[in-house]
Write a protein that holds these residues in place. Structure first.
Motif, mmCIF file in Angstrom:
data_model
loop_
_atom_site.group_PDB
_atom_site.id
_atom_site.type_symbol
_atom_site.label_atom_id
_atom_site.label_comp_id
_atom_site.label_asym_id
_atom_site.label_seq_id
_atom_site.Cartn_x
_atom_site.Cartn_y
_atom_site.Cartn_z
ATOM 1 N N ILE A 67 0.836 -0.942 0.051
ATOM 2 C CA ILE A 67 -0.286 0.243 0.208
ATOM 3 C C ILE A 67 1.335 1.042 -0.022
ATOM 4 O O ILE A 67 1.656 1.212 0.668
ATOM 5 N N GLU A 68 1.191 2.585 -0.670
ATOM 6 C CA GLU A 68 1.291 2.914 -1.080
ATOM 7 C C GLU A 68 0.377 4.417 -0.714
ATOM 8 O O GLU A 68 -0.913 4.369 -1.510
ATOM 9 N N CYS A 69 0.845 5.597 -0.775
ATOM 10 C CA CYS A 69 0.022 6.647 -0.207
ATOM 11 C C CYS A 69 0.273 7.562 0.049
ATOM 12 O O CYS A 69 1.799 7.941 0.300
ATOM 13 N N TRP A 70 -0.136 9.520 -0.009
ATOM 14 C CA TRP A 70 0.469 10.420 0.108
ATOM 15 C C TRP A 70 -0.698 10.829 1.076
ATOM 16 O O TRP A 70 -1.820 11.039 1.340
ATOM 17 N N ILE A 143 7.432 -1.163 7.404
ATOM 18 C CA ILE A 143 6.843 0.024 6.976
ATOM 19 C C ILE A 143 7.682 1.022 6.358
ATOM 20 O O ILE A 143 8.740 1.279 6.872
ATOM 21 N N TYR A 144 7.501 1.956 5.782
ATOM 22 C CA TYR A 144 7.579 3.247 5.393
ATOM 23 C C TYR A 144 7.398 4.222 4.910
ATOM 24 O O TYR A 144 6.446 4.791 5.451
ATOM 25 N N MET A 145 8.908 5.769 6.190
ATOM 26 C CA MET A 145 7.519 6.467 5.435
ATOM 27 C C MET A 145 9.134 7.731 4.760
ATOM 28 O O MET A 145 10.344 7.239 4.970
ATOM 29 N N ASP A 146 8.581 8.944 3.976
ATOM 30 C CA ASP A 146 9.140 9.238 2.371
ATOM 31 C C ASP A 146 10.048 8.159 2.220
ATOM 32 O O ASP A 146 11.810 9.019 2.490
ATOM 33 N N GLY A 147 10.200 7.323 1.897
ATOM 34 C CA GLY A 147 11.031 6.520 0.887
ATOM 35 C C GLY A 147 12.370 5.706 1.947
ATOM 36 O O GLY A 147 13.142 4.612 1.587
ATOM 37 N N ALA A 196 13.478 -0.196 -2.664
ATOM 38 C CA ALA A 196 15.129 0.853 -3.948
ATOM 39 C C ALA A 196 13.584 1.883 -5.367
ATOM 40 O O ALA A 196 13.950 2.193 -5.021
ATOM 41 N N GLU A 197 12.500 0.824 -5.186
ATOM 42 C CA GLU A 197 11.427 1.066 -5.498
ATOM 43 C C GLU A 197 10.554 2.248 -5.322
ATOM 44 O O GLU A 197 9.635 3.719 -5.402
ATOM 45 N N ILE A 198 10.857 1.721 -3.995
ATOM 46 C CA ILE A 198 9.945 2.680 -2.588
ATOM 47 C C ILE A 198 10.281 4.405 -3.058
ATOM 48 O O ILE A 198 9.864 5.372 -2.991
ATOM 49 N N ARG A 199 11.448 4.227 -2.485
ATOM 50 C CA ARG A 199 12.313 5.626 -3.280
ATOM 51 C C ARG A 199 12.178 6.318 -4.097
ATOM 52 O O ARG A 199 12.475 6.956 -4.136
#
Length: 221
Positions: A67-70, A143-147, A196-199
């Motif tokens: 899941i990705e979002c802003w 979990i990731y935040m800002d890449g 890498a793709e998330i970044r």
């Protein structure tokens, strides 16, 4: 690339629906909410209502997902507030969701009722657009935040499917567990995105995020 659904909220501000830009006809209905200027085009204004995407087999991912979002908010310390949800009472060990617990981004893929909440190390910043992502590869949640990766958790086993809708912007319509702010560019994948793709995804929109934060998209107080 495994993109199941993409809700960009770029319709007219008074639109009763939002489209699935992944092309799978997983559009949703706006319930007690509206669109407002966002990160790129419009965004979902989250203040109690939500977008409801009806149940569809494509939403019942079983082996892996991302899941990705802003998100953007002026409200610090939000607790038990959900941005993307498919975990409901009556199916507490099924589905997946992304939101906030004690002010920190949180990703859940339950194995037993309400289990496996993975919280980020850092709190969600206020006053600017923030990129969030949660991934699950069948063994490990991240979990990731800002890449940047903010935490991981072992969770071996398939995702348990259900027949619930997908709710964007809240736990469900008019529920107390609703996010307060703006939500944009929600994407659901049938695979675990690599770091890498998330970044890369974070960088692609980061310039838009800086521009939007300086003058567009006012989040609720």
């Amino acid at each position: 690339d495994g993109l199941v659904g993409w809700w960009a909220f770029d319709e007219e501000t008074n639109s009763p629906v939002t489209f699935d830009y992944a092309g799978h006809r997983l559009g949703g209905q706006l319930r007690d909410t509206m669109l407002a200027p966002g990160l790129d085009g419009n965004a979902l204004l989250c203040q109690g209502g939500s977008v409801v995407v009806g149940n569809h087999p494509m939403l019942s991912l079983t082996q892996s997902l991302s899941i990705e979002c802003w998100a953007k908010t002026e409200v610090a310390g939000q607790d038990n507030k959900w941005l993307v949800n498919r975990v409901f009472g009556g199916g507490e060990s099924t589905g997946y969701r992304l939101g906030l617990l004690q002010g920190k981004p949180c990703f859940e893929v339950p194995l037993t009722p309400w289990s496996h909440h993975l919280s980020a190390r850092s709190t969600l910043p206020t006053g600017r657009w923030v990129h969030l992502a949660g991934t699950f590869d069948g063994q490990t949640m991240r979990i990731y935040m800002d890449g940047e990766e903010q935490g991981s958790m072992s969770r071996p086993g398939p995702i348990k499917s259900n027949q619930f809708p997908l709710c964007l912007g809240s736990y469900e319509v008019k529920h107390a567990a609703h996010f307060r702010g703006l939500l944009d560019e929600v994407k659901l994948y049938s695979r675990a995105l690599p770091p890498a793709e998330i970044r890369t995804h974070h960088r692609q929109f980061s310039e838009s995020a800086r521009s939007a934060s300086s003058g567009r998209g006012t989040a609720p107080q």
